[in-house]
Design an enzyme around this catalytic site. Structure first.
Site, mmCIF file in Angstrom:
data_model
loop_
_atom_site.group_PDB
_atom_site.id
_atom_site.type_symbol
_atom_site.label_atom_id
_atom_site.label_comp_id
_atom_site.label_asym_id
_atom_site.label_seq_id
_atom_site.Cartn_x
_atom_site.Cartn_y
_atom_site.Cartn_z
ATOM 1 N N ASP A 180 -11.766 3.074 4.541
ATOM 2 C CA ASP A 180 -10.453 3.056 3.925
ATOM 3 C C ASP A 180 -10.378 1.870 2.996
ATOM 4 O OD1 ASP A 180 -8.813 5.154 4.622
ATOM 5 O OD2 ASP A 180 -8.608 4.407 6.673
ATOM 6 N N GLU A 239 4.436 -7.787 -1.905
ATOM 7 C CA GLU A 239 4.329 -7.806 -3.357
ATOM 8 C C GLU A 239 5.302 -8.827 -3.934
ATOM 9 O OE1 GLU A 239 4.958 -3.865 -4.802
ATOM 10 O OE2 GLU A 239 3.255 -3.069 -3.673
ATOM 11 N N THR A 265 15.934 4.552 -6.646
ATOM 12 C CA THR A 265 15.910 3.889 -7.961
ATOM 13 C C THR A 265 14.532 3.341 -8.281
ATOM 14 O OG1 THR A 265 16.490 1.772 -6.985
ATOM 15 C CG2 THR A 265 18.319 3.184 -7.691
ATOM 16 N N ASP A 319 -7.203 4.884 11.982
ATOM 17 C CA ASP A 319 -6.261 4.540 13.033
ATOM 18 C C ASP A 319 -5.117 5.523 13.149
ATOM 19 O OD1 ASP A 319 -5.137 3.867 10.670
ATOM 20 O OD2 ASP A 319 -4.765 1.759 11.145
ATOM 21 N N ASP A 357 -5.877 10.731 10.768
ATOM 22 C CA ASP A 357 -7.313 10.476 10.695
ATOM 23 C C ASP A 357 -8.075 11.209 11.795
ATOM 24 O OD1 ASP A 357 -7.329 8.766 8.524
ATOM 25 O OD2 ASP A 357 -6.918 6.999 9.760
#
Lengths: 567, 690
Positions: B313, B354, B386, B526, B530
Site C-alpha cells: 500500500d 495537511e 464545499t 488491514d 483487503d
C-alpha cells in the site's frame, strides 16, 4: 603420453561438438512434428505405419499411459526375441546350423538387448543364427535405442511444457525416432563401414588356407548394418565375440574414430534438443559441459594410467605403456579413449580388453558406469539420468539460495525428489547387492579369471555394466552360468526400468506444473557455478556410494601393485 | 523497526542459558521414545542401530568378547549422538516455550463482565473468561483486561496491547471501521467499550500464539518433506554401501565386527542435518515471533522466501501517511509573503495533518509569524460539500481547497465570471503533473496562488526497494491516487510497478493474474476490504491493528502493524531454507573425510596397502573409527547455535549467494572433518582411550 595422443582426443571432442547443434536442431524438429528434409520421402511411410497400428498421432498420452505403452512394447519385444533364440534351429538364415540357445542365456540375452545393454554371455558367431542377429538383435538395437530417445524427449517435454496433462505419444515418438533419426543415419554409416572393409553378406563363413597350409574358418555376415546401430544406438553388442577389437567390426583407425563419434553423437545432440525445447540452448550446453568435464577428466586418467604402464611390466623390461589386451592398430590412446567413451555412454562395445587395463585405467570405466552413465550416456538414457542428477543438484542449490528449488522454470518438490531418489537407489542396490551375493556364492566366485581384488573387480564390473545397461565386459569372468544369466538379467531390468518409471513420473508431474518465471533470486543454470555444482553432486553421490567397493577392488589392486604384489 | 525494543521484549536465549539448557537435557532423554523419534527418520534409524550395538555389547559382556572397551566407547558415543540430536530439538522448543511463558502470564484467569441482555449495555454479570462463548457481549472499562478476542460494537477506548505486541504506547480502538478488533489479554486504559467475543476458549489469538511458539502445532512444511526424502534416500544408499561390506570382506578373507560397520554407517548417514532439521524449522518461526510477526503456518514462512512480487500500500509503506505542503506558488501580482500569510491564516485552525503541514511550511520556509487570531475570526471547517476550509476575518474571506471549488468560490464572491489567470492554471497543471495535489488559495474573489501538497516518500524506502530488486523481488505499489500522481510517486520511490485508482477487486485481479504466471505474491493489509486479497495472496500479512476479517484472511499477523516488515519476513523465509540447504551440504560433504578415516581402518588387517588412504595418519584403526564417531556426535552440538540463528542472508543475487555458501558449507564441509577427526584422534591417543 604424447602430443599426438592428446591431439586424437581433441579431434574426437571437436567432431562430437561439431555434430551437436545440427543434429540437435534436426531432432528437435523431428520430435516437434515439424517438416524436415526427409519429410517428403518418409512421411507417407510414417502415416501408413500409424494407419496400420491404428494410432492417432495427434492424440497425446498421460505419463502413465505413455509408460504403460512402453512397457507393453517391451513385453512383446521380449517374447519375440526369446522365441527366436529358442527356435533358431528351425528358422531360416542359419547357414552355420546353430542349435537352440539355452533358456537362461536366452533370458539374459533377450533382456540385454531389450534394455539397450547388449551384455553378451555368448560369442555371436558361434551361438546366433543370422536371423537372430538381424531380426532379433539388430531390430532390438534400433528399438531399444529409439525407446531411450523417446523417453528422454518425454522428460524434456515435462520441463518444457507448463500446465499440460500429457507428455507426448509413445508410438509416435518411437516411430519418428526410428524413421527420421536412426534409420537414415545408420544407412549412411553402414555404407561408410563397408567402405572401410566391414563385411555385409548373408553368405556362410569363408574357408581360407593359411600360409602354413592350415584351414581357417573366417566368420562373416551382415556385420556393417549391426555395427552401425550398435554404435549410434549405444547398444554395443558385437557381431563377433571380440566386438570392436575384431578386424571385421573395426578395421581401421578411421573406422575406430568415427565409431567413437557415433557413440556420443546422439547423446550429445539430445542435450541440445533439451536446450532448444526449454527455450534456452545454453541450458543444454551447460549439461553438455558438465558431461564434457567428467569425460575429459576420466579420459585423461585412463590415458595416463595406460601410457604409464606398471612397475611390474617395467621391471620385466617392458618400457612404456601397457599394451596388454590392446590392438596394435589402435594403440594406447585410441584404446583408452574407446574404453572411456564406451562406458561414459552406455555403449559397451570394446576395442580392447578392459580386464587387461591397469588397475586405475580399468577403474575409470567402472566409475563411469557407476555414476549412472550420465556422461553423454546411452541415447536418451544418458539425458534422463543426468536430468535426475540435475533435479537433486538444483534441490540442494535452491535451498542454499533460499528459494523453493526450481529448474528450467519448474519447481522441484517432494514428488520429484521421491522419484529422483528412487531412480538413484536402484543402481547401488543392484550393483552392490548382486556383487555381495556373487563374491560369497562359491560357484559364482569361482567363475572369476583372477584371484584377490582383481577377481572382485571382474564381478563388480559385470554387475555394474549390466545394471547401468552398458554391456561392456571386463572379460576374465566366465559369466555364462545360470546364476550370472539370471541375476544379470534382473540387474539389467531393474537398472533400466526403475530409472525409467520414476523419470516418467517426474515428466508427468513437471508437465502439469506452472512455469515459474526467472528472477534475480533464481539461481542461473547456465553458468560455470551450476556446471561445477552438478559435477560435485554427481561425484559425491557416486563416490560415497561406491567408495568401499572401489577401495576393495581397483584401488587396493593399484596400491598393492605399487608394492609389487600381484593377484 | 526498533531493534532495541525487540531485544528487551524477547531476549535471545543462548544455548548456555541454564533455564533452557537444563530442561532441554531432560527432554533429550524423553525424546528417546521411538514413537516420537520415528517422525525424524534419520535419527530413528540411528537409534535403531544404536540399540542393536548396545545388545551386542551386553552380549559380549555376558559371554565375553574382544575389545570391550572399544565397543563400549563406540556405543556410548552413538547414544550421545542420538541425545545430541534430541537436545538440538529440545533447545529450539525450549526457546519457544520461554516466549510462551511471557505470553501466558497475560492470560491469567480473567473475570469478564458479560451483558445479560444485548440491548441493555448497563446490566452485566461477572463470569470467568473461560466460560465465554463466541457471540457473548462483554463490557470492558478502564483497568479491565479484555477477556478474549472480539470486536468492539460500541464505544472507543485506548488499549494497552503490550502483552501481545510488546509496544507500551496505548492504541485507540473504536467501534466500526478498521480499528474495531481487540485481542484477549490486552488492557483497557481509558473509557468503556462493549465487545462481542469472536473466539472460543483455546482458540483465541493468544492461545494460538502460545501454541505456535511452543512448536506444538508444528507440521512439516512441503520443503522439509522434500528434504526428508533426500535424507532418507541417502540413508538407504548408505545401507547398501555398508551392508554389502561384510560379504566383500569375506571374499577378501577377513571379517568386520558389527560395531565397526555400525560406526561407519552412522557416520555416513546425514545425522548432522537430520538432528538439526526440526530445530531449524522451530527457530525460523521463532525468529519471526521475535520480529513481532506471527506466522499461522510454517508453510507461509517458507512461501515468504519464494515471494516474487510484493504488493505494498502506498500510504504508510511507501509514503508517510499524509500529504504535506511543500511550496506555495503565488499568482503574478501577489507577493510570496502575502500568499504565505494568507495560507497560514486560512489553515490556522485546521487540525488535519495537511493543515498543520501548511502552517509549519509557511513558518519555516517563508518566515511568516504566527499570531493569535483576532477575536472576530470565524473559522470555516472543511466540509465534503464545499471542499473548502478557511477563515472569515470580517469582510476578508480566506479559503483554501480543491482548485475547482476555489474557482467556484471566487466566482460566487465576484458575482460574475472571472478570467482564470494563466499563471494560476499553469501552476495547477505543473503540480498535478509532478504527482502532487494542488490546493487553491483565494481571498474573496481574488486568487492568490496554489499550495503544493505532496506525498512524502519515506527516506530509506528507495534503498529498501533496490535491495528487494537484488533479491529478485518485484515491488508493486497500490494506491487510490490517479495514474499521474501514482506514476510520480512510483518513480520517486523506485517501485517497479503500480496500480492506480485501485479498488479491492483490482488488487485481487492483479494477484490472480500474477499467480497465473507462476509468481508468488505477498501483500499486507488491514481493512476488511483487503481480506479477499489477503486470502488470495500466497503470503498475506495482516496488521494487528486491522479488522478481525483481515486478521483471519491473512496467514501472518504483524503485531507492530508495520507494512515495511514484509521485507524482513521475506528474508527470514529465505534464511530458513538456506540454513537447511547449507547444513545438508555440510553434512554430506563431511562423509568424504569419514570414509578416509574408517575404510583403511576397517581393512587394515586384510589389505594393509589400503593404509595409503589413511591420509590423516590416524594412529590406529580403533582410534580412527572412534574419532570419526566422536566427531560425528560433537559436530551436532557445535552446529546448534548456527541452526538456531540461521545462515545469514545477503541480498546479493542467487549466484553470488550460492558461491559463498558452497565455499563455506561445501568446501568447509569437506575440510573441517579432516582437521576435526585428526584432532580428536590425537586426543584419544593422548588419553589412551583405545
Amino acid at each position: 603420453m604424447t602430443l599426438i595422443g592428446w591431439l586424437q582426443i581433441a579431434v574426437f571432442c571437436a567432431l562430437v561438438l561439431a555434430l551437436t547443434r545440427p543434429l540437435g536442431g534436426y531432432m528437435t524438429r523431428v520430435f516437434n512434428g515439424e517438416r524436415t528434409v526427409l519429410f517428403p520421402l518418409l512421411r507417407p511411410l510414417e502415416s501408413a505405419l500409424y494407419r496400420l497400428g491404428g494410432i492417432d498421432e495427434k492424440r497425446e498420452q498421460h505419463w502413465l499411459t505413455y509408460t504403460v505403452a512402453m512397457l507393453l512394447f517391451h513385453v512383446g519385444g521380449f517374447v519375440i526375441l526369446y522365441a527366436l533364440m529358442r527356435l533358431q534351429a528351425f528358422l531360416p538364415f542359419n547357414p552355420a546350423g546353430q542349435t537352440a540357445v539355452a533358456p537362461d542365456l536366452s533370458f539374459n540375452t533377450a533382456v540385454s538387448f531389450l534394455t539397450n545393454t547388449n551384455w553378451q554371455n555368448y560369442g555371436g558367431e558361434s551361438t546366433m543364427s543370422y536371423l537372430v542377429q538381424m531380426l532379433g538383435l539388430t531390430h532390438q538395437n534400433f528399438l531399444s535405442a529409439a525407446t531411450g530417445i523417446a523417453l528422454s524427449i518425454a522428460l524434456v517435454r515435462g520441463f518444457a511444457r507448463a500446465s499440460f496433462k500429457t507428455i507426448g505419444n509413445f508410438w509416435v515418438d518411437l516411430t519418428r525416432c526410428t524413421l527420421y533419426v536412426l534409420l537414415p543415419i545408420c544407412i549412411v554409416f553402414a555404407l561408410f563401414l563397408v567402405w572401410q572393409g566391414i563385411p555385409q553378406t548373408l553368405g556362410p563363413s569363408v574357408e581360407a588356407t593359411t600360409l602354413e597350409g592350415a584351414k581357417q574358418t573366417i566368420a562373416v555376415g551382415p556385420v556393417a548394418s549391426q555395427v552401425a546401430i550398435k554404435m549410434f544406438g549405444t547398444n554395443g553388442g558385437g557381431f563377433f565375440n571380440a566386438n570392436a577389437a575384431h578386424p571385421f567390426e573395426n578395421p581401421t583407425a578411421l573406422s575406430n574414430l568415427l565409431q567413437m563419434v557415433a557413440i556420443f553423437a546422439i547423446g550429445a545432440a539430445l542435450t541440445n534438443v533439451f536446450g532448444r525445447m526449454v527455450g534456452n540452448e545454453r541450458q543444454g550446453f551447460a549439461i553438455l559441459a558438465a558431461m564434457a568435464v567428467l569425460f575429459v577428466a576420466g579420459g585423461a586418467v585412463t590415458y595416463w594410467a595406460e601410457a604409464s604402464g606398471t612397475p611390474v611390466l617395467h621391471s620385466l623390461g617392458l618400457a612404456g605403456g601397457n599394451m596388454e589386451g590392446k590392438e596394435v592398430r589402435f594403440g594406447i590412446v585410441a584404446s583408452a579413449l574407446f574404453a572411456v567413451v564406451t562406458t561414459a555412454a552406455s555403449c559397451g562395445a570394446v576395442n580392447a580388453m578392459h580386464d587387461a587395463f591397469t588397475a586405475l585405467g580399468g577403474m575409470i570405466p567402472l566409475i563411469n558406469m557407476q555414476l549412472g552413465e550420465i556422461i553423454v550416456g546411452g541415447v536418451g538414457a544418458g539425458l534422463y539420468g543426468m536430468l535426475i542428477f540435475v533435479v537433486i543438484t538444483m534441490f540442494v542449490a535452491g535451498l542454499m539460495v533460499g528459494r523453493t528449488p526450481e529448474y528450467a522454470g519448474k519447481k522441484i518438490e517432494a514428488k520429484e525428489m521421491k522419484m529422483a531418489m528412487l531412480a538413484i537407489l536402484c543402481l547401488p542396490l543392484m550393483i552392490l547387492g548382486w556383487t555381495a551375493i556373487a563374491v560369497v556364492f562359491p560357484p559364482a566366485a569361482a567363475a572369476t579369471g583372477n584371484a584377490g581384488p582383481h577377481g572382485f573387480s571382474e564381478i563388480l564390473y559385470a554387475y555394474t555394466s549390466q545394471t547401468a545397461n552398458n554391456g561392456s565386459a571386463f572379460a576374465g569372468l566366465s559369466a555364462n552360468t545360470p546364476f550370472y544369466n539370471l541375476s544379470g538379467g534382473i540387474a539389467m531390468l531393474v537398472g533400466r526400468f526403475f530409472v525409467i518409471i520414476p523419470a516418467m513420473a517426474i515428466a508427468g508431474s513437471l508437465a502439469a506444473k506452472k512455469a515459474v518465471p526467472a528472477s534475480a533470486g533464481t539461481f542461473p543454470t547456465t553458468g560455470g557455478l551450476f556446471i561445477g555444482l552438478l559435477i560435485g553432486v554427481i561425484l559425491i553421490v557416486g563416490g560415497l556410494t561406491f567408495f568401499p567397493a572401489l577401495a576393495l577392488g581397483p584401488v587396493v589392486e593399484h596400491l598393492a601393485m605399487q608394492a609389487n604384489t600381484l593377484f | 523497526m526498533d531493534d532495541s525494543k525487540l531485544r528487551k521484549r524477547m531476549p535471545v536465549s543462548t544455548l548456555f542459558d541454564l533455564k533452557i539448557a537444563a530442561p532441554a537435557i531432560a527432554q533429550a532423554f524423553v525424546k528417546l521414545d521411538p514413537r516420537t523419534l520415528v517422525k525424524n527418520p534419520v535419527i530413528f534409524v540411528l537409534e535403531a542401530v544404536t540399540v542393536l550395538t548396545t545388545f551386542l555389547l551386553v552380549r559380549d559382556l555376558v559371554w565375553g568378547g574382544h575389545d570391550l572397551g572399544f565397543t563400549f566407547q563406540i556405543v556410548l558415543w552413538l547414544w550421545f549422538t542420538v541425545l545430541f540430536a534430541n537436545f538440538a530439538e529440545a533447545v529450539a522448543e525450549g526457546r519457544g516455550r520461554a516466549q510462551a511463558e511471557t505470553l501466558r502470564r497475560a492470560r491469567t484467569e480473567t473475570r469478564a463482565k458479560r451483558l445479560l441482555m444485548p440491548d441493555n449495555h448497563e446490566v452485566f454479570e461477572g463470569v470467568a473468561a473461560s466460560d465465554l462463548r463466541p457471540g457473548d457481549l462483554v463490557v470492558c472499562e478502564a483497568g479491565d483486561l479484555i477477556p478474549s478476542d472480539g470486536e468492539i460494537i460500541e464505544g472507543i477506548a485506548s488499549v494497552n496491547e503490550a502483552a501481545v505486541t510488546g509496544e507500551s504506547a496505548p492504541v485507540i480502538r473504536e467501534s466500526g471501521g478498521d480499528r474495531s478488533a481487540v485481542t484477549g489479554g490486552t488492557t483497557v486504559i481509558s473509557d468503556r467499550i462493549v465487545v462481542r467475543i469472536t473466539a472460543g476458549e483455546g482458540s483465541s489469538f493468544l492461545d494460538r500464539m502460545i501454541a505456535l511458539v511452543e512448536g506444538a502445532e508444528r507440521q512439516k512444511t512441503p520443503n522439509e518433506i522434500a528434504l526428508n526424502i533426500l535424507l532418507i534416500g541417502l540413508t538407504i544408499i548408505f545401507v547398501f554401501a555398508t551392508a554389502t561390506i561384510p560379504s566383500f570382506a569375506t571374499y577378501a578373507g577377513g571379517a568386520i565386527p558389527v560395531v565397526v560397520l555400525v560406526a561407519l554407517f552412522v557416520t555416513l548417514i546425514p545425522t548432522t542435518i537430520g538432528a538439526l532439521l526440526s530445530a531449524i524449522g522451530i527457530a525460523g518461526m521463532d525468529r519471526l515471533v521475535r520480529f513481532n510477526v506471527l506466522a499461522l503456518s510454517g508453510r507461509s514462512v517458507e512461501a515468504a522466501g519464494d515471494v516474487d512480487t510484493l504488493l505494498l500500500d502506498k500510504t504508510g509503506t511507501v509514503t508517510f501517511g499524509n500529504r504535506m505542503a511543500s511550496e506555495i506558488i503565488p499568482v503574478p501580482g501577489v507577493s510570496e509573503h502575502e500568499a504565505a500569510e494568507a495560507a497560514l491564516l486560512a489553515s490556522d485552525a485546521d487540525e488535519t495533518a495537511e493543515g498543520r503541514s501548511i502552517v509549519a511550511l509557511m513558518q519555516e520556509k517563508y518566515g511568516v509569524q504566527r499570531r493569535t487570531p483576532p477575536e472576530a475570526a470565524k473559522f470555516i471547517e472543511f466540509s465534503a460539500a464545499t471542499r473548502l476550509s478557511g477563515v472569515d476575518l470580517g469582510a476578508r474571506k480566506l479559503r483554501k481547497g480543491a482548485v475547482d471549488a476555489v474557482l467556484r468560490f471566487a466566482h460566487e464572491q465576484a458575482g460574475r465570471d472571472l478570467p482564470e489567470p494563466p499563471a494560476f492554471r499553469a501552476a495547477v497543471e505543473r503540480i498535478a503533473r509532478s504527482g502532487g495535489t494542488p490546493l487553491g488559495l483565494v481571498e474573496n474573489d481574488r486568487l492568490l496562488g496554489v499550495i503544493h501538497l505532496k506525498d512524502v516518500v519515506k527516506s530509506d524506502i528507495r534503498q529498501r526497494f533496490a535491495e528487494l530488486r537484488r533479491m529478485g523481488i518485484k515491488t508493486v505499489m497500490i494506491t487510490g491516487d490517479n495514474p499521474v500522481t501514482a506514476a510520480a510517486i512510483a518513480s520517486e520511490a523506485g517501485v517497479d510497478d503500480f496500480i492506480a485508482e485501485a479498488t479491492p477487486e483490482d488488487k485481487l485481479h492483479y494477484i490472480r493474474n500474477e499467480q497465473a504466471h507462476g509468481r508468488l505474491i505477498a501483500m499486507c493489509g488491514d481493512g476488511t476490504n483487503d481480506a479477499p486479497a489477503l486470502a488470495q495472496a500466497d503470503v498475506g500479512v495482516a496488521m494487528q491493528s486491522g479488522t478481525q476479517a483481515a486478521r483471519e484472511a491473512g496467514n501472518m499477523i504483524d503485531l507492530d502493524s508495520n507494512p515495511t516488515k514484509l521485507i524482513e519476513i521475506v528474508e527470514i523465509g529465505k534464511q530458513l531454507l538456506m540454513t537447511r540447504g547449507s547444513l545438508t551440504t555440510f553434512s554430506i560433504a563431511n562423509d568424504v573425510a569419514k570414509y578416509f578415516a574408517i575404510i583403511p581402518a576397517m581393512f587394515a588387517a586384510v589389505y594393509p596397502p589400503l593404509d595409503t588412504l589413511n591420509i590423516m595418519r590416524l594412529a590406529s584403526p580403533q582410534s580412527a573409527i572412534l574419532s570419526a564417531v566422536i566427531f560425528n556426535a560433537l559436530v551436532i552440538v557445535a552446529l546448534i547455535p548456527l541452526a538456531l540463528k540461521g545462515v545469514k542472508y545477503r541480498p546479493v543475487g542467487a549466484a553470488a549467494l550460492l558461491r559463498r555458501n558452497l565455499l563455506i558449507y561445501g568446501l568447509g564441509g569437506i575440510l573441517v572433518p579432516f582437521a576435526g577427526i585428526k584432532l580428536i584422534d590425537l586426543l584419544v591417543n593422548a588419553l589412551h582411550l583405545v
